[in-house]
Design an enzyme around this catalytic site. Structure first.
Site: not given
Ligand code: S3P
Length: 432
Positions: A22, A26, A93, A166, A168, A318, A345, A349, A391
């Site tokens: 993550s 970023r 994702g 979320s 993300q 996760d 995911k 999952r 995972r």
């Molecule tokens: C992530 C946020 C999570 C997580 C993903 C990484 C991130 O997803 O499941 O593996 O880096 O912001 P969501 O924000 O959609 O829940």
């Protein structure tokens, strides 16, 4: 590629867990959005985060790589270059959801994002809706899947309420907010990981949290300079689970990220009586620019079942497949509620873990929003399909080490998107 994991003797040793996925995504994105060079130490070299480097290069950033040390010379907040071909996010994702936040602010330019078969099943309407409210135009396949095209524009600030927690989606809106007029805020139903907020604070942006709301004020430029990425708590969780489940284990994991919005799994495990020593960050109303780390000391021990409630889900999202695996070995029942997001995911999952573990002998049931496991003190073994999901592949491997008869994992190569050396590490810790 299939791989077999036999019942193991205790896992022992010290491990350098790979860098946080993550945070690596970023850091590369914020590096590309910066006008001055940004040095990143300990960048994750895995398939997902390589997709991010490829994307930012295509958008005009220069990336110098020396192993896991990078220097990114970005384009600035509003000068990303239009690409000749669609941007390939691969299986990532996080890249699919965060990058459009930046691209939406590139006035007069258009970008298309696409990825593998799993990415084409991950919904993007959750980011398209707020970005449209900010003024951008977006087109998605069937209105909600990649390929996703973003037409950039001058954005205006919004206040947006998410229906699911979320990180993300929150991050996408905050990144767009950097180039919008005024202050952009996002309200979540529960706390999700706050890495974007912390990194933006570090880059000199004004970011504030008030309860479950977070807001950013627009910025002219980012001042990130340099950043070191800690070890990934989600990757560490697989080794931790192996250490807790296999009798005779004793593991030391170095410098693992213990940001409180990522340590839900460790708190759940401690509640299950799992032996994990280390200094977890306490929850706080304030956002800190730092990403705290701790060594984690793990030992095998008996486990108790537990209930994971909806509020805790985003803090361990996760790692929930691992909670199911731990539940198989625990005394009593382990229940996860409010986790319907797991169905969206890299694979579904809930279905993947329930069918996968049941095939290995587990007493587990799916519910619409999670699962319930009755601990039987062990797991027979057999075959499990990763469904191309990193995972699930790693859950299968850990299950094999702790099982009675061993486990064959179908599609073990999936682990490479986040932890390419996983199989090597786990075999060497178990003495093989
Ligand atoms: C992530 C946020 C999570 C997580 C993903 C990484 C991130 O997803 O499941 O593996 O880096 O912001 P969501 O924000 O959609 O829940």
């Amino acid at each position: 590629m299939n791989a077999r994991f036999e019942p193991s003797a205790g896992l022992t040793g010290t491990v350098e867990v790979p860098a946080d996925k993550s945070l690596s995504h970023r850091a590369a994105l914020l590096g590309a959005m910066s006008s001055e060079p940004v040095r990143i130490e300990n960048y994750l070299q895995a398939a997902d985060t390589r997709s991010t480097l490829k994307a930012v290069r295509a958008l005009g950033a220069l990336v110098e790589e020396r192993g896991s040390e990078l220097v990114i010379r970005g384009t600035g907040l509003r000068e990303a270059r239009e690409t000749d071909e669609p941007i390939d996010v691969g299986n990532a994702g996080t890249l699919l959801r965060l990058l459009p936040g930046w691209l939406a602010a590139q006035a007069g330019r258009s970008f298309t994002l696409d990825g593998d078969a799993s990415i084409r099943r991950r919904p993007v309407d959750r980011i398209a809706k707020p970005l449209r409210m900010m003024g951008a135009e977006l087109e998605a396949s069937e209105g909600r899947f990649a390929p996703l095209t973003v037409h950039g524009t001058r954005l205006h600030a919004i206040s947006y309420e998410l229906d699911v927690a979320s990180a993300q989606v929150k991050s996408c809106i905050l990144l767009a907010g950097l180039a919008a007029d005024g202050s952009t805020s996002v309200l979540e139903p529960a706390h999700s990981r706050d890495h974007t907020e912390r990194m933006l604070l570090r880059a000199g942006v004004s970011v504030e949290r008030s309860g479950l709301a977070v807001s950013v004020v627009n910025a002219d430029e980012l001042q990130l300079e340099s950043i070191r990425i800690p070890a990934d708590p989600s990757s560490a969780a697989f080794l931790i689970a192996a250490g807790v489940l296999v009798p005779g284990s004793r593991l030391l994991l170095r410098d693992v990220g213990v940001n409180w919005t990522r340590s839900g799994f460790l708190r759940i495990l401690r509640r299950m009586e799992g032996i994990v020593l280390g200094d977890l960050e306490e929850a706080s109303e304030q956002i800190s620019p730092a990403e705290p780390v701790s060594d984690l000391d793990i030992a095998h021990g008996a486990l108790e079942g537990t209930v994971v409630e909806a509020e805790e889900v985003p803090l361990a999202i996760d790692e929930l497949p691992l909670v199911a695996l731990l539940g198989c070995f625990a005394e009593g029942e382990t229940i996860v509620k409010g986790a319907e997001e797991l169905r969206l995911k890299e694979s579904d999952r809930i279905a993947g873990v329930v069918e996968g573990l049941r095939g290995l002998g587990a007493d587990i049931e799916a519910t619409p929003d999670g699962f319930a496991v009755r601990g039987t003190g062990g797991l027979r073994g057999g075959r499990i399909d990763s469904l191309g999901d990193h995972r699930l592949a790693m859950v299968g491997a850990v299950a094999g080490l702790a099982s009675d008869e061993g486990v064959e994992v179908l599609g073990m190569e999936a682990a490479a998107v986040s932890y390419p050396g996983f199989e090597r590490d786990i075999r060497s810790l178990s003495g093989g």
